[in-house]
Design a protein around this motif. Sequence first.
Motif, PDB file in Angstrom:
ATOM      1  N   GLY A  88     -58.331  94.758  71.653  1.00 17.90           N
ATOM      2  CA  GLY A  88     -57.204  95.646  71.436  1.00 17.90           C
ATOM      3  C   GLY A  88     -55.970  95.191  72.200  1.00 17.90           C
ATOM      4  O   GLY A  88     -56.079  94.423  73.166  1.00 17.90           O
ATOM      5  N   PRO A  89     -54.792  95.642  71.789  1.00 13.88           N
ATOM      6  CA  PRO A  89     -53.533  95.206  72.429  1.00 13.88           C
ATOM      7  C   PRO A  89     -53.511  95.436  73.938  1.00 13.88           C
ATOM      8  O   PRO A  89     -52.963  94.632  74.682  1.00 13.88           O
ATOM      9  CB  PRO A  89     -52.476  96.056  71.712  1.00 13.88           C
ATOM     10  CG  PRO A  89     -53.085  96.420  70.408  1.00 13.88           C
ATOM     11  CD  PRO A  89     -54.555  96.564  70.662  1.00 13.88           C
ATOM     12  N   LYS A  90     -54.101  96.537  74.382  1.00 18.72           N
ATOM     13  CA  LYS A  90     -54.107  96.837  75.818  1.00 18.72           C
ATOM     14  C   LYS A  90     -55.065  95.937  76.589  1.00 18.72           C
ATOM     15  O   LYS A  90     -54.957  95.798  77.798  1.00 18.72           O
ATOM     16  CB  LYS A  90     -54.501  98.299  76.046  1.00 18.72           C
ATOM     17  CG  LYS A  90     -53.479  99.320  75.569  1.00 18.72           C
ATOM     18  CD  LYS A  90     -52.282  99.362  76.491  1.00 18.72           C
ATOM     19  CE  LYS A  90     -51.334 100.490  76.096  1.00 18.72           C
ATOM     20  NZ  LYS A  90     -50.168 100.559  76.996  1.00 18.72           N
ATOM     21  N   GLY A  91     -56.012  95.335  75.877  1.00 22.18           N
ATOM     22  CA  GLY A  91     -57.047  94.571  76.566  1.00 22.18           C
ATOM     23  C   GLY A  91     -56.799  93.090  76.699  1.00 22.18           C
ATOM     24  O   GLY A  91     -57.580  92.385  77.348  1.00 22.18           O
ATOM     25  N   LYS A  92     -55.711  92.583  76.119  1.00 18.45           N
ATOM     26  CA  LYS A  92     -55.522  91.134  76.054  1.00 18.45           C
ATOM     27  C   LYS A  92     -55.489  90.487  77.430  1.00 18.45           C
ATOM     28  O   LYS A  92     -56.002  89.385  77.628  1.00 18.45           O
ATOM     29  CB  LYS A  92     -54.239  90.808  75.287  1.00 18.45           C
ATOM     30  CG  LYS A  92     -54.146  89.340  74.888  1.00 18.45           C
ATOM     31  CD  LYS A  92     -53.085  89.092  73.836  1.00 18.45           C
ATOM     32  CE  LYS A  92     -53.104  87.648  73.368  1.00 18.45           C
ATOM     33  NZ  LYS A  92     -52.120  87.398  72.299  1.00 18.45           N
ATOM     34  N   LEU A  93     -54.900  91.168  78.420  1.00 17.57           N
ATOM     35  CA  LEU A  93     -54.809  90.595  79.756  1.00 17.57           C
ATOM     36  C   LEU A  93     -56.193  90.371  80.371  1.00 17.57           C
ATOM     37  O   LEU A  93     -56.371  89.475  81.200  1.00 17.57           O
ATOM     38  CB  LEU A  93     -53.973  91.506  80.664  1.00 17.57           C
ATOM     39  CG  LEU A  93     -53.487  90.928  81.989  1.00 17.57           C
ATOM     40  CD1 LEU A  93     -52.640  89.674  81.776  1.00 17.57           C
ATOM     41  CD2 LEU A  93     -52.706  91.979  82.779  1.00 17.57           C
ATOM     42  N   SER A  94     -57.171  91.168  79.944  1.00 16.35           N
ATOM     43  CA  SER A  94     -58.531  90.998  80.485  1.00 16.35           C
ATOM     44  C   SER A  94     -59.126  89.657  80.096  1.00 16.35           C
ATOM     45  O   SER A  94     -60.059  89.164  80.740  1.00 16.35           O
ATOM     46  CB  SER A  94     -59.449  92.128  79.996  1.00 16.35           C
ATOM     47  OG  SER A  94     -59.744  91.990  78.611  1.00 16.35           O
ATOM     48  N   ARG A  95     -58.597  89.031  79.050  1.00 21.06           N
ATOM     49  CA  ARG A  95     -59.138  87.758  78.570  1.00 21.06           C
ATOM     50  C   ARG A  95     -58.851  86.607  79.537  1.00 21.06           C
ATOM     51  O   ARG A  95     -59.535  85.588  79.495  1.00 21.06           O
ATOM     52  CB  ARG A  95     -58.583  87.436  77.178  1.00 21.06           C
ATOM     53  CG  ARG A  95     -59.101  88.355  76.085  1.00 21.06           C
ATOM     54  CD  ARG A  95     -58.450  88.053  74.749  1.00 21.06           C
ATOM     55  NE  ARG A  95     -58.996  88.869  73.677  1.00 21.06           N
ATOM     56  CZ  ARG A  95     -60.017  88.527  72.888  1.00 21.06           C
ATOM     57  NH1 ARG A  95     -60.611  87.350  73.057  1.00 21.06           N
ATOM     58  NH2 ARG A  95     -60.435  89.331  71.941  1.00 21.06           N
ATOM     59  N   ILE A  96     -57.837  86.750  80.383  1.00 25.88           N
ATOM     60  CA  ILE A  96     -57.534  85.702  81.361  1.00 25.88           C
ATOM     61  C   ILE A  96     -57.843  86.153  82.781  1.00 25.88           C
ATOM     62  O   ILE A  96     -58.322  85.367  83.599  1.00 25.88           O
ATOM     63  CB  ILE A  96     -56.057  85.231  81.243  1.00 25.88           C
ATOM     64  CG1 ILE A  96     -55.811  84.022  82.138  1.00 25.88           C
ATOM     65  CG2 ILE A  96     -55.081  86.342  81.532  1.00 25.88           C
ATOM     66  CD1 ILE A  96     -56.520  82.762  81.719  1.00 25.88           C
ATOM     67  N   ILE A  97     -57.612  87.452  83.099  1.00 26.31           N
ATOM     68  CA  ILE A  97     -57.860  87.936  84.459  1.00 26.31           C
ATOM     69  C   ILE A  97     -59.349  88.018  84.758  1.00 26.31           C
ATOM     70  O   ILE A  97     -59.812  87.581  85.825  1.00 26.31           O
ATOM     71  CB  ILE A  97     -57.201  89.307  84.688  1.00 26.31           C
ATOM     72  CG1 ILE A  97     -55.680  89.198  84.538  1.00 26.31           C
ATOM     73  CG2 ILE A  97     -57.565  89.856  86.065  1.00 26.31           C
ATOM     74  CD1 ILE A  97     -55.014  88.292  85.550  1.00 26.31           C
ATOM     75  N   ASN A  98     -60.141  88.564  83.828  1.00 27.18           N
ATOM     76  CA  ASN A  98     -61.573  88.709  84.099  1.00 27.18           C
ATOM     77  C   ASN A  98     -62.280  87.370  84.321  1.00 27.18           C
ATOM     78  O   ASN A  98     -63.120  87.261  85.219  1.00 27.18           O
ATOM     79  CB  ASN A  98     -62.245  89.519  82.985  1.00 27.18           C
ATOM     80  CG  ASN A  98     -61.908  90.995  83.068  1.00 27.18           C
ATOM     81  OD1 ASN A  98     -61.240  91.435  84.004  1.00 27.18           O
ATOM     82  ND2 ASN A  98     -62.346  91.775  82.095  1.00 27.18           N
ATOM     83  N   PRO A  99     -61.973  86.323  83.561  1.00 28.08           N
ATOM     84  CA  PRO A  99     -62.558  85.019  83.899  1.00 28.08           C
ATOM     85  C   PRO A  99     -62.145  84.525  85.283  1.00 28.08           C
ATOM     86  O   PRO A  99     -62.935  83.879  85.976  1.00 28.08           O
ATOM     87  CB  PRO A  99     -62.018  84.107  82.792  1.00 28.08           C
ATOM     88  CG  PRO A  99     -61.815  85.024  81.637  1.00 28.08           C
ATOM     89  CD  PRO A  99     -61.313  86.298  82.240  1.00 28.08           C
ATOM     90  N   ALA A 100     -60.927  84.826  85.700  1.00 23.78           N
ATOM     91  CA  ALA A 100     -60.493  84.429  87.043  1.00 23.78           C
ATOM     92  C   ALA A 100     -61.261  85.186  88.116  1.00 23.78           C
ATOM     93  O   ALA A 100     -61.364  84.731  89.260  1.00 23.78           O
ATOM     94  CB  ALA A 100     -58.996  84.681  87.210  1.00 23.78           C
ATOM     95  N   LEU A 101     -61.841  86.340  87.745  1.00 25.69           N
ATOM     96  CA  LEU A 101     -62.632  87.146  88.675  1.00 25.69           C
ATOM     97  C   LEU A 101     -64.123  86.829  88.598  1.00 25.69           C
ATOM     98  O   LEU A 101     -64.930  87.498  89.239  1.00 25.69           O
ATOM     99  CB  LEU A 101     -62.408  88.638  88.394  1.00 25.69           C
ATOM    100  CG  LEU A 101     -60.983  89.153  88.631  1.00 25.69           C
ATOM    101  CD1 LEU A 101     -60.853  90.597  88.144  1.00 25.69           C
ATOM    102  CD2 LEU A 101     -60.614  89.060  90.111  1.00 25.69           C
ATOM    103  N   GLY A 102     -64.487  85.829  87.806  1.00 28.79           N
ATOM    104  CA  GLY A 102     -65.894  85.423  87.747  1.00 28.79           C
ATOM    105  C   GLY A 102     -66.507  85.404  86.369  1.00 28.79           C
ATOM    106  O   GLY A 102     -67.654  84.994  86.205  1.00 28.79           O
ATOM    107  N   GLY A 103     -65.770  85.856  85.351  1.00 29.08           N
ATOM    108  CA  GLY A 103     -66.296  85.797  83.987  1.00 29.08           C
ATOM    109  C   GLY A 103     -66.485  84.359  83.529  1.00 29.08           C
ATOM    110  O   GLY A 103     -65.740  83.463  83.935  1.00 29.08           O
ATOM    111  N   HIS A 104     -67.451  84.139  82.650  1.00 28.03           N
ATOM    112  CA  HIS A 104     -67.848  82.766  82.331  1.00 28.03           C
ATOM    113  C   HIS A 104     -67.039  82.127  81.211  1.00 28.03           C
ATOM    114  O   HIS A 104     -67.012  80.894  81.118  1.00 28.03           O
ATOM    115  CB  HIS A 104     -69.336  82.728  81.951  1.00 28.03           C
ATOM    116  CG  HIS A 104     -69.887  81.336  81.828  1.00 28.03           C
ATOM    117  ND1 HIS A 104     -69.740  80.369  82.809  1.00 28.03           N
ATOM    118  CD2 HIS A 104     -70.572  80.728  80.814  1.00 28.03           C
ATOM    119  CE1 HIS A 104     -70.310  79.244  82.431  1.00 28.03           C
ATOM    120  NE2 HIS A 104     -70.808  79.428  81.219  1.00 28.03           N
ATOM    121  N   LEU A 105     -66.372  82.918  80.361  1.00 37.67           N
ATOM    122  CA  LEU A 105     -65.750  82.338  79.173  1.00 37.67           C
ATOM    123  C   LEU A 105     -64.334  82.852  78.950  1.00 37.67           C
ATOM    124  O   LEU A 105     -64.054  84.033  79.156  1.00 37.67           O
ATOM    125  CB  LEU A 105     -66.587  82.662  77.930  1.00 37.67           C
ATOM    126  CG  LEU A 105     -68.008  82.101  77.905  1.00 37.67           C
ATOM    127  CD1 LEU A 105     -68.782  82.727  76.759  1.00 37.67           C
ATOM    128  CD2 LEU A 105     -67.991  80.595  77.776  1.00 37.67           C
TER     129      LEU A 105
END
Length: 279
Positions: A230-247
Motif C-alpha cells: 500500500g502507498p503508506k507502506g512503501k518506506l517499509s520496503r527499504i527501512i525494514n531491510p536496514a533493520l535486519g530484514g532479508h530481502l
Amino acid sequence: MERLPSFAKPESPLLAAVIRQRTPKEAIAAITNAQYHGATGIDLHLSCLDEEYKNSKSIEEILKFCKIPVMALNYNHRIDYSGYTSTEEDRIALLMMAVEAGVSCIDMQGYTYDLESKGGFRQEYQKLGYSFTKGNPREIVCDEKIIEKQMKLIDDCHKVGCEVLLSCHPGVYLDTEQACDLARFMEKRNPDVIKLVCTCDSDEQLAESFTTMIALRKSVGCKVSYHLNGPKGKLSRIINPALGGHLIFCIDGYTAADSPEQLDLATAKKALDALKLIK
C-alpha cells in the motif's frame, strides 16, 4: 544442473530483482541487466512464462546465465497480473521443476495444499486462540494434516540442497505481537526464510512496522523478510531491510508487467549503501 548459491545464507539484505517475463530469452536479458546493475538475488516468477516454457529445460536455460542466488515463485499470475486456476499439484509440480533445474530456493506460499485458506482464515480454527487470526487473514494454515504435507515438501527440497522461503500475505495489518506469533508459528515448519507481507493504512502502522521488524529479528531463528503493501507502506520496503530484514524486492526498469510499489533497483542500492555507511 549444479545448485545455484544459497538464497538464505548471504548477509542480509539481498537486493532481489523481480523477473516477470514470458520467454527464457526475455528472462535471461532481464537477469543479465539486473546482475550488472547491482542485484544480489533474483526473484523469478515462473507463472509469467508462456505455457510452452513452463518446464525444466527452459528453466535450466534461464539459470545458466545466473551468477547470483535465484528464488522461484509460482503465484498463478500471468504477466498482466490476471490470475489463472490450477490444481495445487500442478502448481507445486512447476516449482519442483525449478528445484530440479537448480534454483537456490522456492517460495512456498502459506496456503500451499489448502486453497480454502488462500481466501481467508478457516473459522473452525479460531478456537485455537492464536493472536494473528483476527481480521480474517489469508494464507494461514492450521490444519495439522496439511502442515505435515507442507513440512514434507520442505524436507524434500532440503534433501536435494534447495532452500525454502515460506511466505504469507495475510491481506490485513498485523501488529507486532500478531506478526511475531505468526512468524513463530510458521517457523515450526522448518523453512530457511520467512516472508510476511501485510497491508498498511496509516502512518502509525508504518511506524510500528519498524518495531515489528526488530522484534521479528530477535524472536525468529531463521531469516525474515517483512514489509507492508500500500502507498503508506512503501518506506517499509527499504527501512525494514536496514533493520535486519532479508530481502529488498526491486525492479530494474519498470514495464507494464511490474508493480510500481516495488523499489527501483539502482535507487534501492544507493539507499542501502548510504544506510550501511550510517551504521
